[in-house]
Design an enzyme around this catalytic site. Structure first.
Site, PDB file in Angstrom:
ATOM      1  N   GLU A  63      44.879 -11.524  70.572  1.00 56.81           N
ATOM      2  CA  GLU A  63      44.224 -10.724  71.680  1.00 56.81           C
ATOM      3  C   GLU A  63      43.168  -9.955  71.195  1.00 56.81           C
ATOM      4  OE1 GLU A  63      47.979 -12.312  72.672  1.00 56.81           O
ATOM      5  OE2 GLU A  63      47.529 -11.021  70.876  1.00 56.81           O
ATOM      6  N   PRO A 282      48.982 -20.797  58.651  1.00 56.31           N
ATOM      7  CA  PRO A 282      50.164 -20.460  59.404  1.00 56.31           C
ATOM      8  C   PRO A 282      49.912 -19.120  60.270  1.00 56.31           C
ATOM      9  CG  PRO A 282      50.912 -20.678  57.334  1.00 56.31           C
ATOM     10  CD  PRO A 282      49.437 -20.772  57.256  1.00 56.31           C
ATOM     11  N   MET A 323      43.812 -13.214  55.977  1.00 52.26           N
ATOM     12  CA  MET A 323      43.917 -12.844  57.713  1.00 52.26           C
ATOM     13  C   MET A 323      42.500 -12.747  57.859  1.00 52.26           C
ATOM     14  SD  MET A 323      46.985 -12.524  58.596  1.00 52.26           S
ATOM     15  CE  MET A 323      46.754 -11.771  59.867  1.00 52.26           C
ATOM     16  N   GLU A 325      40.449 -15.167  58.676  1.00 54.33           N
ATOM     17  CA  GLU A 325      39.360 -15.994  58.257  1.00 54.33           C
ATOM     18  C   GLU A 325      39.740 -17.777  58.885  1.00 54.33           C
ATOM     19  OE1 GLU A 325      37.737 -15.850  53.937  1.00 54.33           O
ATOM     20  OE2 GLU A 325      39.814 -16.195  53.768  1.00 54.33           O
ATOM     21  N   LEU A 351      39.673 -22.547  72.143  1.00 54.26           N
ATOM     22  CA  LEU A 351      38.208 -22.455  72.330  1.00 54.26           C
ATOM     23  C   LEU A 351      37.629 -22.076  70.930  1.00 54.26           C
ATOM     24  CD1 LEU A 351      38.199 -20.660  75.753  1.00 54.26           C
ATOM     25  CD2 LEU A 351      37.686 -23.095  75.062  1.00 54.26           C
ATOM     26  N   GLU A 352      38.612 -21.513  69.928  1.00 51.28           N
ATOM     27  CA  GLU A 352      37.887 -21.050  68.819  1.00 51.28           C
ATOM     28  C   GLU A 352      37.348 -22.249  68.052  1.00 51.28           C
ATOM     29  OE1 GLU A 352      40.722 -17.330  67.624  1.00 51.28           O
ATOM     30  OE2 GLU A 352      41.019 -19.136  67.010  1.00 51.28           O
TER      31      GLU A 352
END
Length: 437
Positions: A63, A282, A323, A325, A351-352
Site C-alpha cells: 500500500e 518472498p 526490502m 528492491e 502492474l509493477e
C-alpha cells in the site's frame, strides 16, 4: 457509543493479550527505540500549534508503494502542510521511513497507527490534529474513524477496494460497518463493483465516486532502473525470471517449476535453460531464512542479495532478501511471476512488472486484483497458469519465443499508460474536503 462499536471495542479489549503478542513479533523486525505499547497507544508527540498536518494511513509495504504518487502529489499541492504516513506493519514502516529519508525537507513523517482501542484512537487523533485523514483501500478502523468524526476531521477512503471475499466477511458486521462508514465524507472507489459493495455495507451513495486505481499511476525510479540495467547486463545471456511477493506454500511450487525449466531444451536467444536463474523475492522478511533453506533442500544453489553474494553460473536461485528492491529486480528479468496467486492470498500488484515492460505471469488466486487482472486480460497482456506444472510449460515456451515476450511486455506497458488518471481525479475529489491554499 453505538452498540456495534461498543461490542467491537469490548471484543478488542478481550483479545488484548493476543494483540500485544502479535505486535511484539512485528516490532521485533524494527530497530525502533520506542516500545510497542507506546507506539500502539497513540502516544505520539503533539503537532505544534499552527503547524498544518495531513494524515494518510496505509497498511503495509504494498500500500505504501501504491500510494507513493499520491504522497508526492499531496506534498506538492499542499506546500504549507506536513504529511504523517502511518502503517500497521513493521515492514510497511521501513518502506515509509525510506520514503521520508529520501526527502530533505522533513515534511514526510512516519508513525505506527495506534491499536483501534477507543482511548488510543482518540489520543492519536487529538495529538496529531490533522486537517484531513485519508485511509488507503480497506483500512476501515471504527474507533479511529469515529475519533476523526467527533473532532471534525474530514475523512476520505482512497483507492477504495472491497473484494467479493472481503465483502462477505464485512457483511456479517454490517451494523458496525454502517456506523464506521457514516464517518467517511468521501470514498474514491477503484471500480464500479467496489463502489457497489461499499454502498451495500452502508456508505452513502452520494459520497462515492469511481475514480479508478491509483496503482495505474505507478512511478518508476530512475536510479532503480539504472540498477536494473546494470544487473541485467551483469547476469549475461542466461534466462532470468522473477517470482515476486511469494508466500508460504508457494515457493516449493515455484522451485519445482524452476527445476523443470532448467531440465528443458534450448531457449531461443539464450544459452541452455539449465542456466536459467530464478530471482525469488518472498513477501515477508521474517521468512527469508526459511526460504533460503527451502532452496538448499531442493538442491538449488542459492545466492543471497542481502549478503552481497553474486549469482555465479552454477547458481540456480538469487534470493532477493532485501526490502524495497522488488521493482529493481523485476526490471532485470525477462519474465515476472507475481506471487500470492498460487495460494489463497488473493495476489499482489500485477502492474509493477507491467509498468516496466516485463511480461506478467500469475496464478489463479487474484481476488485482490481482479479488476486489474481483467484490464490486462482484455489487452492480452497477462499469462495465467493454474499450477506449478503449467507454469513450467509457460516459462519454457516464453523463453523460446522472444517475439511473444516482447509483445506481452509492450501490451502490459500500454495498459498502464492508458489507464493513468486516478491520481488527478483523487486529488480533485480531496480538494472538495480541503481546498489547496
Amino acid at each position: 457509543m453505538g452498540w456495534p462499536r461498543g461490542l467491537y471495542s469490548a471484543l478488542l479489549l478481550a483479545l488484548t493479550p493476543l494483540i500485544w503478542r502479535r505486535i511484539r513479533r512485528e516490532h521485533a523486525l524494527t530497530d525502533s527505540r520506542h516500545t510497542p505499547r507506546e507506539l500502539r497507544l497513540g502516544r505520539i508527540p503533539e503537532t505544534p500549534s499552527g503547524e498544518r498536518m495531513l494524515w494518510l494511513h496505509c497498511a503495509s509495504v504494498g500500500e505504501v508503494l501504491a500510494a507513493r504518487p499520491l504522497i508526492e502529489a499531496l506534498l506538492e499541492r499542499y506546500p504549507d502542510h506536513r504529511l504523517t504516513l502511518t502503517t500497521m506493519t513493521a515492514t510497511g514502516a521501513d518502506r515509509a521511513r525510506a520514503l521520508s529519508a529520501s526527502r530533505d525537507d522533513g515534511r514526510l513523517v512516519h508513525h505506527f497507527i495506534p491499536l483501534d482501542f477507543p482511548l488510543a484512537a482518540a489520543r492519536f487523533v487529538e495529538r496529531l490534529g490533522p486537517e484531513l485523514a485519508l485511509f488507503f483501500e480497506t483500512e476501515l478502523w471504527p474507533n479511529l474513524l469515529h475519533a476523526c468524526c467527533s473532532r471534525g476531521v474530514p475523512v476520505a477512503v482512497i483507492n477504495g477496494r472491497l473484494s467479493s471475499r472481503a465483502f462477505r466477511g464485512y457483511r456479517r458486521l454490517r451494523p458496525l460497518m454502517r456506523e464506521a462508514l457514516a464517518c467517511v465524507d468521501w470514498l474514491a472507489a477503484k471500480s464500479a463493483d467496489d463502489a457497489e459493495r461499499f454502498a451495500r455495507l452502508g456508505m452513502a451513495e452520494e459520497g462515492i465516486d469511481v475514480v479508478g486505481s491509483l496503482k495505474f499511476d505507478i512511478t518508476t525510479d530512475d536510479n532503480a532502473l539504472e540498477v536494473s540495467e546494470r544487473l541485467r547486463t551483469c547476469l549475461g545471456e542466461r534466462p532470468v525470471w522473477v517470482a515476486g511477493s511469494t508466500h508460504e506454500g508457494e515457493e516449493t511450487v515455484l522451485l519445482a517449476a524452476h527445476a523443470r525449466l532448467r531440465e528443458s531444451h534450448l531457449a531461443a536467444g539464450f544459452k541452455r535453460c539449465s542456466e536459467a536463474l530464478l530471482v525469488l523475492v518472498p513477501r515477508h522478511p521474517q521468512r527469508f531464512d526459511a526460504v533460503a533453506a527451502l532452496c538448499e533442500q531442493a538442491g538449488m544453489p542459492v545466492a543471497r542479495r542481502s549478503r552481497g553474494e553474486w549469482p555465479e553460473a552454477e547458481t540456480a536461485v538469487y534470493l532477493g532478501d532485501t526490502m524495497g528492491e522488488l521493482l529493481t529486480l523485476y526490471g532485470a528479468a525477462n519474465l515476472a511471476f507475481v506471487g500470492g496467486s498460487l495460494v489463497p492470498i488473493g495476489g499482489h500488484n500485477l502492474l509493477e512488472p507491467a509498468a516496466l515492460g516485463v511480461p506478467v505471469l500469475t496464478g489463479p488466486e487474484l481476488a485482490n486484483f481482479e479488476e486489474v487482472a481483467e484490464v490486462l486480460r482484455r489487452a492480452d497482456a497477462l499469462v495465467e497458469v493454474v499450477d506449478g506444472r503449467a507454469l513450467a510449460v509457460v516459462l519454457t515456451e516464453l523463453f523460446a519465443d522472444p517475439a511473444e515476450r516482447r509483445r506481452l511486455g509492450e501490451a502490459g506497458r500500454a495498459v498502464v499508460a492508458a489507464n493513468r488518471g486516478a491520481l488527478e481525479r483523487t486529488l480533485n475529489g480531496l480538494a472538495r474536503l480541503l481546498p489547496a491554499k
